[in-house]
Design a protein around this motif. Sequence first.
Motif, PDB file in Angstrom:
ATOM      1  N   ARG A 110     -43.732 -92.721  16.179  1.00  0.00           N
ATOM      2  CA  ARG A 110     -43.792 -93.896  15.300  1.00  0.00           C
ATOM      3  C   ARG A 110     -45.233 -94.300  15.017  1.00  0.00           C
ATOM      4  O   ARG A 110     -45.583 -94.644  13.881  1.00  0.00           O
ATOM      5  CB  ARG A 110     -43.028 -95.066  15.931  1.00  0.00           C
ATOM      6  CG  ARG A 110     -41.506 -94.942  15.831  1.00  0.00           C
ATOM      7  CD  ARG A 110     -40.818 -96.123  16.481  1.00  0.00           C
ATOM      8  NE  ARG A 110     -39.375 -96.095  16.314  1.00  0.00           N
ATOM      9  CZ  ARG A 110     -38.716 -96.660  15.315  1.00  0.00           C
ATOM     10  NH1 ARG A 110     -39.391 -97.316  14.369  1.00  0.00           N
ATOM     11  NH2 ARG A 110     -37.402 -96.602  15.245  1.00  0.00           N
ATOM     12  N   THR A 152     -38.798 -89.660  26.756  1.00  0.00           N
ATOM     13  CA  THR A 152     -38.109 -90.005  25.510  1.00  0.00           C
ATOM     14  C   THR A 152     -38.748 -91.230  24.869  1.00  0.00           C
ATOM     15  O   THR A 152     -38.986 -91.273  23.649  1.00  0.00           O
ATOM     16  CB  THR A 152     -36.622 -90.266  25.771  1.00  0.00           C
ATOM     17  OG1 THR A 152     -36.033 -89.121  26.404  1.00  0.00           O
ATOM     18  CG2 THR A 152     -35.883 -90.557  24.478  1.00  0.00           C
ATOM     19  N   THR A 193     -38.619 -86.749  19.102  1.00  0.00           N
ATOM     20  CA  THR A 193     -38.491 -87.707  17.999  1.00  0.00           C
ATOM     21  C   THR A 193     -39.038 -87.086  16.726  1.00  0.00           C
ATOM     22  O   THR A 193     -40.122 -86.500  16.740  1.00  0.00           O
ATOM     23  CB  THR A 193     -39.257 -89.017  18.284  1.00  0.00           C
ATOM     24  OG1 THR A 193     -38.650 -89.691  19.377  1.00  0.00           O
ATOM     25  CG2 THR A 193     -39.227 -89.942  17.069  1.00  0.00           C
ATOM     26  N   VAL A 231     -34.077 -89.539  17.325  1.00  0.00           N
ATOM     27  CA  VAL A 231     -34.516 -89.503  18.717  1.00  0.00           C
ATOM     28  C   VAL A 231     -33.462 -88.774  19.541  1.00  0.00           C
ATOM     29  O   VAL A 231     -32.264 -89.051  19.410  1.00  0.00           O
ATOM     30  CB  VAL A 231     -34.718 -90.922  19.279  1.00  0.00           C
ATOM     31  CG1 VAL A 231     -35.164 -90.856  20.742  1.00  0.00           C
ATOM     32  CG2 VAL A 231     -35.736 -91.698  18.454  1.00  0.00           C
ATOM     33  N   ALA A 240     -39.993 -88.768  13.314  1.00  0.00           N
ATOM     34  CA  ALA A 240     -40.149 -90.025  12.589  1.00  0.00           C
ATOM     35  C   ALA A 240     -40.406 -89.731  11.122  1.00  0.00           C
ATOM     36  O   ALA A 240     -41.330 -88.981  10.791  1.00  0.00           O
ATOM     37  CB  ALA A 240     -41.303 -90.838  13.179  1.00  0.00           C
ATOM     38  N   TYR A 278     -35.483 -92.478  11.682  1.00  0.00           N
ATOM     39  CA  TYR A 278     -36.084 -92.115  12.954  1.00  0.00           C
ATOM     40  C   TYR A 278     -35.029 -91.436  13.830  1.00  0.00           C
ATOM     41  O   TYR A 278     -34.047 -92.060  14.224  1.00  0.00           O
ATOM     42  CB  TYR A 278     -36.655 -93.354  13.649  1.00  0.00           C
ATOM     43  CG  TYR A 278     -37.754 -94.004  12.850  1.00  0.00           C
ATOM     44  CD1 TYR A 278     -39.088 -93.642  13.030  1.00  0.00           C
ATOM     45  CD2 TYR A 278     -37.457 -94.958  11.874  1.00  0.00           C
ATOM     46  CE1 TYR A 278     -40.093 -94.215  12.267  1.00  0.00           C
ATOM     47  CE2 TYR A 278     -38.453 -95.540  11.106  1.00  0.00           C
ATOM     48  CZ  TYR A 278     -39.771 -95.161  11.313  1.00  0.00           C
ATOM     49  OH  TYR A 278     -40.768 -95.729  10.552  1.00  0.00           O
ATOM     50  N   GLU A 280     -40.875 -91.222  21.221  1.00  0.00           N
ATOM     51  CA  GLU A 280     -40.579 -92.093  20.081  1.00  0.00           C
ATOM     52  C   GLU A 280     -41.768 -92.991  19.754  1.00  0.00           C
ATOM     53  O   GLU A 280     -42.133 -93.148  18.579  1.00  0.00           O
ATOM     54  CB  GLU A 280     -39.353 -92.942  20.371  1.00  0.00           C
ATOM     55  CG  GLU A 280     -39.005 -93.861  19.199  1.00  0.00           C
ATOM     56  CD  GLU A 280     -37.723 -94.649  19.397  1.00  0.00           C
ATOM     57  OE1 GLU A 280     -37.312 -95.321  18.432  1.00  0.00           O
ATOM     58  OE2 GLU A 280     -37.141 -94.599  20.504  1.00  0.00           O
TER      59      GLU A 280
END
Length: 264
Positions: free
Chosen positions: A16, A8, A118, A129, A120, A127, A12
């Motif tokens: 990003r 996880t 995620t 998640v 983004a 964002y 993310e």
Amino acid sequence: MDDTTRRTTIAERAARAGGELALDRFRTDIAVETKDGKTDVVTQADRDAQERVIEVVREEFPDDAIVGEEEEALKTVPEEGPAWVIDPIDGTSNFVRNVPIWATSVAAVIDGEPVAATNAMPAIDDYYVADEEETRLNGEPVSVSDREDPETCTVAPTLWWDFEQREAFATVVRAIVERFGDMRRFGCAQATLSMVADGGLDGAMSDVRPNPWDTVAGVHLVRNAGGRATDLEGERWRHDSEGLVVSNGVVHGTVLEAVRSVRQ
């Protein structure tokens, strides 16, 4: 930190990083190429963002398979073992027209099932998640809508239909406006699925077989937010399913009816 938490975190971080690279190119004079059709566009930003995502993933998981839209990535999700499903810029058509609805999408899967994701959306600073327990938007838990009356619901036709399938698209649009209160189309499948997860939309559908990079992360977001994702027969959706139908769960039957109108 257990394995799912690690995945996880990396999903993310990678999304990003790729999104930030893409955002640096957004609304600049970037060259646009086409792939399989006049509206199937790609840019160097797509390729560079995918490379950046893969770099971040490889730092922690060097041996995992990579499934992605651009070159040198697998195009199908392995049925066994760990893999990452990547779309560096989902919604490139929006990206090249300076529309801020696009997403860098990263999902971690084990044996074909997503465990972390995620989406983004750096151009609008959103964002999404999801781990194995919940979906968060900008750090806060979200859930699907609780609307029960289809005439108060807003539903989206998720994926685009090719020119030879425009009659099917028109049929789906008509089915939506006949059954639901309103319709949206955002030009970005992952953004659309994210909005079902946070309750901004009540459902979305397509009878087209979707690519995994357009869908896997968003489906995980929807499910972890309390929603439902199935194929056209109402069976649990997988990355290789025919069509995709997602909803808040309450109006799922009506969403299924709308997309099935294409097959009647």
